[in-house]
Design an enzyme around this catalytic site. Sequence first.
Site, PDB file in Angstrom:
ATOM      1  N   GLY A  25       0.842  -1.188   0.000  1.00  0.00           N
ATOM      2  CA  GLY A  25       0.000   0.000   0.000  1.00  0.00           C
ATOM      3  C   GLY A  25       0.874   1.233   0.000  1.00  0.00           C
ATOM      4  O   GLY A  25       2.106   1.144  -0.103  1.00  0.00           O
ATOM      5  N   GLY A  26       0.254   2.389   0.131  1.00  0.00           N
ATOM      6  CA  GLY A  26       1.019   3.625   0.143  1.00  0.00           C
ATOM      7  C   GLY A  26       1.898   3.750   1.366  1.00  0.00           C
ATOM      8  O   GLY A  26       2.877   4.491   1.373  1.00  0.00           O
ATOM      9  N   VAL A  30       3.122  -5.663   3.232  1.00  0.00           N
ATOM     10  CA  VAL A  30       2.640  -6.684   4.173  1.00  0.00           C
ATOM     11  C   VAL A  30       3.205  -8.042   3.775  1.00  0.00           C
ATOM     12  O   VAL A  30       3.152  -8.423   2.601  1.00  0.00           O
ATOM     13  CB  VAL A  30       1.104  -6.757   4.184  1.00  0.00           C
ATOM     14  N   LYS A  45       3.589  -5.909   8.868  1.00  0.00           N
ATOM     15  CA  LYS A  45       3.592  -4.714   8.022  1.00  0.00           C
ATOM     16  C   LYS A  45       4.905  -3.966   8.243  1.00  0.00           C
ATOM     17  O   LYS A  45       5.244  -3.621   9.378  1.00  0.00           O
ATOM     18  CB  LYS A  45       2.403  -3.794   8.346  1.00  0.00           C
ATOM     19  N   VAL A 101      -5.216 -13.072   9.160  1.00  0.00           N
ATOM     20  CA  VAL A 101      -6.639 -13.398   9.021  1.00  0.00           C
ATOM     21  C   VAL A 101      -6.832 -14.137   7.703  1.00  0.00           C
ATOM     22  O   VAL A 101      -6.543 -13.601   6.631  1.00  0.00           O
ATOM     23  CB  VAL A 101      -7.502 -12.118   9.057  1.00  0.00           C
ATOM     24  N   ASP A 144      -7.577   6.713   8.480  1.00  0.00           N
ATOM     25  CA  ASP A 144      -7.394   6.088   7.169  1.00  0.00           C
ATOM     26  C   ASP A 144      -8.366   4.918   6.996  1.00  0.00           C
ATOM     27  O   ASP A 144      -7.981   3.837   6.557  1.00  0.00           O
ATOM     28  CB  ASP A 144      -5.947   5.628   6.989  1.00  0.00           C
ATOM     29  N   LYS A 146     -10.754   2.769   5.153  1.00  0.00           N
ATOM     30  CA  LYS A 146     -10.981   2.459   3.737  1.00  0.00           C
ATOM     31  C   LYS A 146     -11.096   0.942   3.629  1.00  0.00           C
ATOM     32  O   LYS A 146     -10.732   0.219   4.577  1.00  0.00           O
ATOM     33  CB  LYS A 146      -9.817   2.974   2.877  1.00  0.00           C
ATOM     34  N   ASP A 161      -4.782  -1.258  11.553  1.00  0.00           N
ATOM     35  CA  ASP A 161      -3.911  -0.082  11.372  1.00  0.00           C
ATOM     36  C   ASP A 161      -4.268   1.121  12.236  1.00  0.00           C
ATOM     37  O   ASP A 161      -3.961   2.255  11.875  1.00  0.00           O
ATOM     38  CB  ASP A 161      -3.862   0.354   9.899  1.00  0.00           C
TER      39      ASP A 161
END
Length: 298
Positions: A25-26, A30, A45, A101, A144, A146, A161
């Site tokens: 991701g940005g 991961v 992460k 998960v 964040d 999303k 997160d």
Amino acid sequence: MTTQFDRVAAALADHFRLDRELGQGGMATVYLAEDLKHHRKVAVKVLRPELAASLGPDRFFREIEVAAKLQHPHILPLFDSGASGGAAGSPDFLWYAMPFVDGETLRDRLARTGELPVHDAIRILIEVADALAEAHKHGVAHRDIKPENILLSGRHALVSDFGVAKAVSEATGRQQLTTAGVALGTPAYMAPEQAAADPHLDHRVDIYALGVLAYELLTGRTPFSGRTPQETLAAHVMQAPEPVSRLRPGISPAFEALVMKCLAKRPADRFQSAEELVAALEPLATPSGGMTPAYTQP
């Protein structure tokens, strides 16, 4: 030639045996790994090197410590965190480990199915809002929210997160977000006050992001998009979202009003707490609560 995977694997070798990369991701990459101490699968992460350099380990650990104290059925717990040696002359890798998960992210689900059945959308929104209520009670805003940060395990949603987005966004500043288009606050989900770089953000940015999420679960798209991150941010500040019912006929007026209230430009016009939002969502969780009965549809 040494790859980034090899460098991370070597740096974290005292704690984990890295298996494979799960995604990027940005903010972080991961990895699926085995926790060598407890012999369990974990998701590790590792922050992007430039973000780790801007943030520094002290600030990272302060924010992670706050997030680690959150305990809730719909918050993905934090197992461990650390700063492990990078190459000579380069900063340490900053990382945190969470349960692995065996499911999918909400982004995966949306990519696979498109818009969700209304009762599924309401159930997920209640669980995410409930997680936010617990975090906000402890003074932790996510910043964040999303689909990528919501994991689906069985029938339930888990929010990941917490704490990290706030730390990185404040350390790197808005300039990097808008020029590179990288995460902290992802542009499509950012509240107008985030988009305008207001220094006094509070938990109501999460209420707005949950409104964007609800809109996307119901219509298959976010309310605002642009050719560049700057265009998207400007739309959050200036444009009115198209009513949900135009894109998803049959949505009950009560559910549509709830989503649009979350998307209010001014924080004072939104729900003022996640608890208030949960209380408004729960009556909609009946089999037909989010839909207009067929005989009343125009």
